[in-house]
Design a protein around this motif. Sequence first.
Motif, mmCIF file in Angstrom:
data_model
loop_
_atom_site.group_PDB
_atom_site.id
_atom_site.type_symbol
_atom_site.label_atom_id
_atom_site.label_comp_id
_atom_site.label_asym_id
_atom_site.label_seq_id
_atom_site.Cartn_x
_atom_site.Cartn_y
_atom_site.Cartn_z
ATOM 1 N N UNK A 144 0.810 -1.220 0.000
ATOM 2 C CA UNK A 144 0.000 0.000 0.000
ATOM 3 C C UNK A 144 0.837 1.260 0.000
ATOM 4 N N UNK A 145 1.990 1.203 0.665
ATOM 5 C CA UNK A 145 2.801 2.401 0.740
ATOM 6 C C UNK A 145 3.514 2.665 -0.578
ATOM 7 N N UNK A 146 3.582 1.652 -1.412
ATOM 8 C CA UNK A 146 4.277 1.822 -2.679
ATOM 9 C C UNK A 146 3.289 1.707 -3.832
ATOM 10 N N UNK A 147 2.577 2.771 -4.061
ATOM 11 C CA UNK A 147 1.556 2.749 -5.100
ATOM 12 C C UNK A 147 1.863 3.836 -6.127
ATOM 13 N N UNK A 148 2.275 3.447 -7.312
ATOM 14 C CA UNK A 148 2.678 4.452 -8.307
ATOM 15 C C UNK A 148 1.535 5.417 -8.677
ATOM 16 N N UNK A 149 0.303 4.958 -8.554
ATOM 17 C CA UNK A 149 -0.812 5.862 -8.862
ATOM 18 C C UNK A 149 -0.916 6.969 -7.828
ATOM 19 N N UNK B 141 10.115 8.299 -14.827
ATOM 20 C CA UNK B 141 10.515 8.330 -13.411
ATOM 21 C C UNK B 141 9.642 7.396 -12.579
ATOM 22 N N UNK B 142 8.323 7.492 -12.794
ATOM 23 C CA UNK B 142 7.415 6.648 -12.006
ATOM 24 C C UNK B 142 7.615 5.173 -12.335
ATOM 25 N N UNK B 143 7.846 4.903 -13.616
ATOM 26 C CA UNK B 143 8.109 3.507 -14.005
ATOM 27 C C UNK B 143 9.379 2.987 -13.348
ATOM 28 N N UNK B 144 10.419 3.799 -13.435
ATOM 29 C CA UNK B 144 11.699 3.380 -12.845
ATOM 30 C C UNK B 144 11.551 3.197 -11.330
ATOM 31 N N UNK C 113 11.760 10.207 -5.377
ATOM 32 C CA UNK C 113 11.291 10.364 -6.754
ATOM 33 C C UNK C 113 12.051 11.484 -7.477
ATOM 34 N N UNK C 114 12.306 12.583 -6.778
ATOM 35 C CA UNK C 114 13.055 13.688 -7.396
ATOM 36 C C UNK C 114 14.462 13.242 -7.775
ATOM 37 N N UNK C 115 15.054 12.419 -6.924
ATOM 38 C CA UNK C 115 16.383 11.893 -7.227
ATOM 39 C C UNK C 115 16.388 11.111 -8.525
ATOM 40 N N UNK C 116 15.358 10.295 -8.693
ATOM 41 C CA UNK C 116 15.255 9.507 -9.931
ATOM 42 C C UNK C 116 15.038 10.437 -11.123
ATOM 43 N N UNK C 117 14.166 11.418 -10.937
ATOM 44 C CA UNK C 117 13.881 12.349 -12.026
ATOM 45 C C UNK C 117 15.135 13.108 -12.462
ATOM 46 N N UNK C 118 15.949 13.539 -11.486
ATOM 47 C CA UNK C 118 17.165 14.270 -11.837
ATOM 48 C C UNK C 118 18.069 13.441 -12.744
ATOM 49 N N UNK D 266 0.109 3.473 -18.559
ATOM 50 C CA UNK D 266 1.436 2.844 -18.619
ATOM 51 C C UNK D 266 1.780 2.186 -17.282
ATOM 52 N N UNK D 267 1.433 2.870 -16.188
ATOM 53 C CA UNK D 267 1.703 2.306 -14.863
ATOM 54 C C UNK D 267 0.901 1.027 -14.629
ATOM 55 N N UNK D 268 -0.370 1.049 -15.057
ATOM 56 C CA UNK D 268 -1.208 -0.154 -14.927
ATOM 57 C C UNK D 268 -0.573 -1.339 -15.614
ATOM 58 N N UNK D 269 -0.133 -1.075 -16.836
ATOM 59 C CA UNK D 269 0.458 -2.138 -17.633
ATOM 60 C C UNK D 269 1.686 -2.697 -16.923
ATOM 61 N N UNK D 270 2.484 -1.797 -16.395
ATOM 62 C CA UNK D 270 3.707 -2.207 -15.722
ATOM 63 C C UNK D 270 3.401 -2.996 -14.449
ATOM 64 N N UNK D 271 2.359 -2.571 -13.727
ATOM 65 C CA UNK D 271 1.999 -3.275 -12.497
ATOM 66 C C UNK D 271 1.466 -4.674 -12.786
#
Lengths: 196, 86
Positions: A6-11, A42-45, A63-68, B78-83
């Motif tokens: 739950x704590x790691x939700x890209x959405x 960034x979100x994918x990575x 996240x900012x670190x990844x974006x940079x 894209x995130x859905x697909x990846x998940x």
Amino acid sequence: MEHDEHTLDPHRWLECHGDTLYRYALRRTSRADIAEDLVQETLLAAWRGRNAFRGMSGERTWLMGILKHKVDDHFRSAYRHPVEDAGIEGEGQGGSVEDVFFDDRGHWRVKPQEWASEPLAALEAEGFWQVLLECLAKLPEHQRESFTLREIDGLDTEQLCKELSLSTTNIYVLLHRARLQMRRCLEVHWFGRGNE
Amino acid sequence: MGMMRNCRDVARLLSCAEETSLRWRERWAVRVHQLFCVYCRRYGRQIVLLRRALVRRRGLRGDIASLDAPARERIQAVLNKSQQGK
């Protein structure tokens, strides 16, 4: 795994941090489409590397670190070719940038030329920003970073020192070298007066 | 330090002047040098112009921008697909 899912939700990352990430990317690239792509990457990575997230630095910082890194990669790959030659010299081990621009007696070796009669208008043309970003991309990393943070993001010297962990003197030197090269690069590639 | 500086010094001082106020002695040296040196006059003018353009640009975009709905949807897809593919 240490974290529950739950704590790691890209959405949720997109929801809570999407705009912050986007603004940063937009300031750096001046291109909405590229900025959107960079947020997505960034979100994918972050999702792929979620096991590495320790939660110590906070989600946004992480996240900012990844974006940079993504922004840096973007500059490295997108602008590898267009501004090849004049204007930007790498910082070799031996001579400094100043040695390229000034002779032994401290006179201009690469003399500043007169720009067009309405330089400010030219500076606001859309194509100019493309050239500017290409010139920026050719700078050595520290110069690029300090110039970007100072002139594009508008940080003051004190914030710059903190951000880059450098002394004021170092920052002045980096900015000076960046300005020498940016001015020259724009002259060659935008104002078109490089051959005189 | 003599009053006469060369272009290399003056260019450095012009850049410093963008960050901090110079000592009067330095300001004076820059002025005097620029009276005689067209290249340093140009250099000083051009880095100030560059800064002004960038400041203006900063006001135009960046701080209030946000991801619009289509962009969000695209990224969500894209995130859905990846998940799902995890």
